[in-house]
Design an enzyme around this catalytic site. Structure first.
Site, PDB file in Angstrom:
ATOM      1  N   PHE A  97       7.998  53.800  46.554  1.00  0.00           N
ATOM      2  CA  PHE A  97       7.402  52.661  46.502  1.00  0.00           C
ATOM      3  C   PHE A  97       8.370  52.317  46.158  1.00  0.00           C
ATOM      4  O   PHE A  97       9.072  52.627  44.557  1.00  0.00           O
ATOM      5  CB  PHE A  97       6.305  53.284  45.518  1.00  0.00           C
TER       6      PHE A  97
ATOM      7  N   ASP B 168      16.135  55.392  42.650  1.00  0.00           N
ATOM      8  CA  ASP B 168      15.270  54.348  42.016  1.00  0.00           C
ATOM      9  C   ASP B 168      14.668  55.449  40.647  1.00  0.00           C
ATOM     10  O   ASP B 168      13.575  56.175  40.734  1.00  0.00           O
ATOM     11  CB  ASP B 168      13.829  53.897  42.466  1.00  0.00           C
TER      12      ASP B 168
ATOM     13  N   LYS C  41      10.215  49.780  34.157  1.00  0.00           N
ATOM     14  CA  LYS C  41       9.212  50.112  33.213  1.00  0.00           C
ATOM     15  C   LYS C  41       9.790  49.963  31.776  1.00  0.00           C
ATOM     16  O   LYS C  41       9.893  49.913  30.563  1.00  0.00           O
ATOM     17  CB  LYS C  41       8.369  50.943  34.162  1.00  0.00           C
TER      18      LYS C  41
HETATM   19  C1  LIG Z   1       6.992  50.517  39.255  1.00  0.00           C
HETATM   20  C2  LIG Z   1       8.180  50.677  40.516  1.00  0.00           C
HETATM   21  C3  LIG Z   1       9.069  49.501  40.990  1.00  0.00           C
HETATM   22  C4  LIG Z   1       8.906  47.932  40.867  1.00  0.00           C
HETATM   23  O1  LIG Z   1       9.230  47.453  39.338  1.00  0.00           O
HETATM   24  P1  LIG Z   1       8.736  46.440  39.320  1.00  0.00           P
HETATM   25  O2  LIG Z   1       8.224  45.847  37.558  1.00  0.00           O
HETATM   26  O3  LIG Z   1       6.581  46.312  38.991  1.00  0.00           O
HETATM   27  O4  LIG Z   1       9.366  45.280  40.041  1.00  0.00           O
HETATM   28  C5  LIG Z   1      10.379  50.238  41.637  1.00  0.00           C
HETATM   29  N1  LIG Z   1      10.122  51.282  41.678  1.00  0.00           N
HETATM   30  C6  LIG Z   1       9.356  51.975  41.559  1.00  0.00           C
HETATM   31  C7  LIG Z   1      10.124  53.675  41.469  1.00  0.00           C
HETATM   32  C8  LIG Z   1       8.291  51.835  40.706  1.00  0.00           C
HETATM   33  O5  LIG Z   1       7.496  53.014  40.372  1.00  0.00           O
END
Ligand SMILES: *Cc1c(COP(=O)(O)O)cnc(C)c1O
Length: 412
Positions: free
Chosen positions: A152, A237, A266
């Site tokens: 994700f 990520d 986040k």
């Molecule tokens: C939440 C998330 C994203 C996307 O972040 P948004 O602020 O919702 O665009 C990307 N990578 C990971 C691993 C995430 O958990």
């Protein structure tokens, strides 16, 4: 079809009224737990009826510092009264200090600030493709990026192009080419997927939305070695796994891996504001020149001041240590629950997934029952209940939540 829900002026609105109003006026791209929140403080949330909840979800880990953390709020108010927004048409006096702090804490050289996680992932994709063409010498338009299945990384067209989740993709094609997926945790498959045109591997170090999937020990270190051997960039990520969630500043610190770039978001916004970015090594981030990328809000002084304070608190309040200590306690207590509903308890730090036996209940049903008792979580897929409270949670607060969790999991 139209249920004519409108804002009521003459009488107080109930939970159902707000849900009807949202249902009528909002696109239906989420399926929230049926509570309507209007206040938060630390690990606690309140709904419009005055009912109190323990937050064990932290807005998908964006609220690691607790709701409206007073010291981050103070930094926010101070900055908003000075200068909130000026765009990158000019310099500002907060962004450089924020970028320095991120790089110092993550062992990186340069940072490109954005706002949301997905934008930062897109930024990383642009960085590694340009690196592939300009540094590695991949023929134009041939660059390949290796990703892991069940990943994700966000919701843009570029990102869903390499998702393996039908719900995320259905009806949104055509998709962006240039991605190859290999099973998460399988270094051999990844090695086989590398070609002379591979510019990067982009992966979560621990898959969050997939259900808090921790890969085999040593996998990320092996991926690191493969990338070095084959002249391939490694981008991790850490939007959800980063900044203390797993007990370290970065989840890749558990394997002593220093990637070419990390993607953050986040919790970087201190639970108050969207702040994200890509922090990377100079050989990669150096590919950007004026005009090649940007964001109107990225690096704004307000977001930078908030993120800088959030990072400072991570250190001064020993939030990583808290995540280790409270995470171990939560894990131990969850594992001691004797319930036929639980198939597995897994995770790291204050980031735990409970696998629910679908023959007995769905994860959604468990989350709805928990909410009734005052504990907020959220299912991911049909079978996983995630528990990721703010990192500032105390043992007493965890005990309060654990009592409700036990109640839900042991009642028949
Ligand atoms: C939440 C998330 C994203 C996307 O972040 P948004 O602020 O919702 O665009 C990307 N990578 C990971 C691993 C995430 O958990």
């Amino acid at each position: 079809m139209d249920n004519l829900a409108t804002t009521k002026i003459s009488q107080p609105m109930t939970t159902q009224d707000y849900m009807d109003l949202e249902d009528r006026w909002g696109a239906h791209n989420y399926k929230p737990i049926p509570v309507v929140l209007n206040r938060g403080e630390g690990v606690w949330l309140w709904d419009v009826e005055g009912k109190k909840y323990l937050d064990m979800m932290s807005a998908y880990s964006a609220v690691s510092h607790g709701h409206s953390n007073p010291r981050i709020v103070a930094a926010m108010i101070e900055q908003v009264n000075k200068l909130a927004m000026c765009s990158r048409a000019y310099h500002n006096d907060v962004m450089p200090r924020f970028l320095e702090k991120v790089c110092q804490m993550t062992g990186m050289d340069m940072m490109l600030p954005m706002n949301t996680g997905a934008e930062a992932v897109e930024t990383a994709i642009k960085a590694v493709r340009r690196w592939g063409y300009r540094v590695k010498g991949i023929p134009e338009h041939q660059a390949e990026i290796i990703v892991t299945s069940q990943n994700f990384h966000g919701r843009t067209i570029g990102i869903i192009s390499f998702s393996s989740e039908p719900d995320y993709k259905s009806g949104f094609g055509p998709f962006l080419p240039g991605f190859k997926a290999v099973p998460f945790g399988d270094a051999d498959a990844l090695e086989k997927a590398i070609t002379p045109n591979t510019c990067a591997v982009i992966t979560e170090p621990i898959q969050g939305e997939a259900g808090i999937i921790v890969p085999p020990t040593g996998w990320l270190a092996k991926v690191r070695d493969l990338c070095v051997k084959n002249n391939v960039m490694l981008v991790v990520d850490e939007v959800q796994s980063g900044l203390g969630r797993t007990g370290k500043i970065l989840a890749c610190d558990h394997e002593n891996v220093s990637p070419d770039a990390v993607i953050l978001g986040k919790a970087l916004g201190g639970g108050l504001f969207p702040v994200s970015g890509v922090a990377g090594k100079r050989h990669l981030m150096g590919v950007f020149d004026p005009g090649s990328h940007g964001s109107t809000f990225g690096g704004n002084p307000l977001g930078a001041a908030i993120a800088l304070k959030a990072l400072e608190l991570l250190e001064s309040d020993h939030m990583c240590e808290r995540s280790v200590e409270m995470g171990a306690y939560l894990m131990q207590e969850l594992r001691s629950i004797d319930s036929p509903m639980i198939k597995a308890v897994r995770g790291i730090g204050l980031w735990i997934g409970l696998d629910i036996d679908p023959k007995i209940a769905s994860a959604r049903q468990v989350c709805e029952k928990l909410a009734k008792l005052g504990v907020l979580s959220k299912e991911t897929h049909e079978t996983v209940v995630r528990l990721a409270p703010p990192l500032v949670i105390t043992r007493e607060e965890l005990d309060w939540g654990l009592q409700k969790i036990r109640q839900v999991l042991t009642q028949s």
